[in-house]
Design an enzyme around this catalytic site. Sequence first.
Site, PDB file in Angstrom:
ATOM      1  N   HIS A 139       0.840  -1.195   0.000  1.00 54.97           N
ATOM      2  CA  HIS A 139       0.000   0.000   0.000  1.00 54.97           C
ATOM      3  C   HIS A 139       0.877   1.247   0.000  1.00 54.97           C
ATOM      4  O   HIS A 139       1.996   1.222   0.487  1.00 54.97           O
ATOM      5  CB  HIS A 139      -0.902   0.025   1.244  1.00 54.97           C
ATOM      6  CG  HIS A 139      -1.867  -1.108   1.292  1.00 54.97           C
ATOM      7  ND1 HIS A 139      -3.074  -1.081   0.655  1.00 54.97           N
ATOM      8  CD2 HIS A 139      -1.779  -2.321   1.891  1.00 54.97           C
ATOM      9  CE1 HIS A 139      -3.710  -2.214   0.864  1.00 54.97           C
ATOM     10  NE2 HIS A 139      -2.945  -2.996   1.607  1.00 54.97           N
TER      11      HIS A 139
ATOM     12  N   GLY B  58      10.525 -19.964   9.605  1.00 53.42           N
ATOM     13  CA  GLY B  58       9.222 -19.677  10.182  1.00 53.42           C
ATOM     14  C   GLY B  58       9.029 -18.212  10.540  1.00 53.42           C
ATOM     15  O   GLY B  58       9.971 -17.523  10.916  1.00 53.42           O
TER      16      GLY B  58
ATOM     17  N   LYS C   2      14.257  -6.809  -0.057  1.00 53.44           N
ATOM     18  CA  LYS C   2      15.131  -6.603  -1.207  1.00 53.44           C
ATOM     19  C   LYS C   2      15.675  -7.956  -1.648  1.00 53.44           C
ATOM     20  O   LYS C   2      15.575  -8.947  -0.922  1.00 53.44           O
ATOM     21  CB  LYS C   2      16.264  -5.629  -0.890  1.00 53.44           C
ATOM     22  CG  LYS C   2      17.259  -6.136   0.133  1.00 53.44           C
ATOM     23  CD  LYS C   2      18.367  -5.119   0.376  1.00 53.44           C
ATOM     24  CE  LYS C   2      19.429  -5.696   1.295  1.00 53.44           C
ATOM     25  NZ  LYS C   2      20.536  -4.770   1.490  1.00 53.44           N
TER      26      LYS C   2
END
Length: 168
Positions: free
Chosen positions: A96, A123, A147
């Site tokens: 967003h 995990g 990245k």
Amino acid sequence: MLADMWVGFVMRVTSLLPEILHTMQLRGWLIGPVSGGKRPRNLQIAKGTRLHNIRNISFGDDVFVSASCWILANCPVTIEDEVMFGPMCIVVAGDHTLENGSYRFGKAERAPITIGHGSWIGGHSVVTKGVILGRATCVAAGAVVGKSFPDGSIIGGVPAKLIRQVTL
């Protein structure tokens, strides 16, 4: 949309079965044909996993997706052969943006994700949009990967950083 409904149906029905190797392979066998790539061999999907936009997810052979992982493929997500996900991993190909002081209605940004052959995603890790992980990359538990990293990287932290490079 029908493919995503099929995935939900398969996950609900098979959740009634014991969580053993054959059940995870059955899920993979039933879900594999509706995913975005070729039908994967030996795809194993554990209970509680959520696969959104399955047509954008391409699984390689011998992939293991542990319990309660969440893959949101608003863009293509490529998971190459022999990749393992630890429990509760998140892979999300969208993000967003801030607009008028709020993220709620900001423009979505999307970018494909590739997880290289033989990689291990520990995990509770998160892999975000646009990331390309090279072959045999190991992501430490709880890392947030925003990245790309080359082959043989061992990475961890928030945000993820290179811990060391291994020779392949």
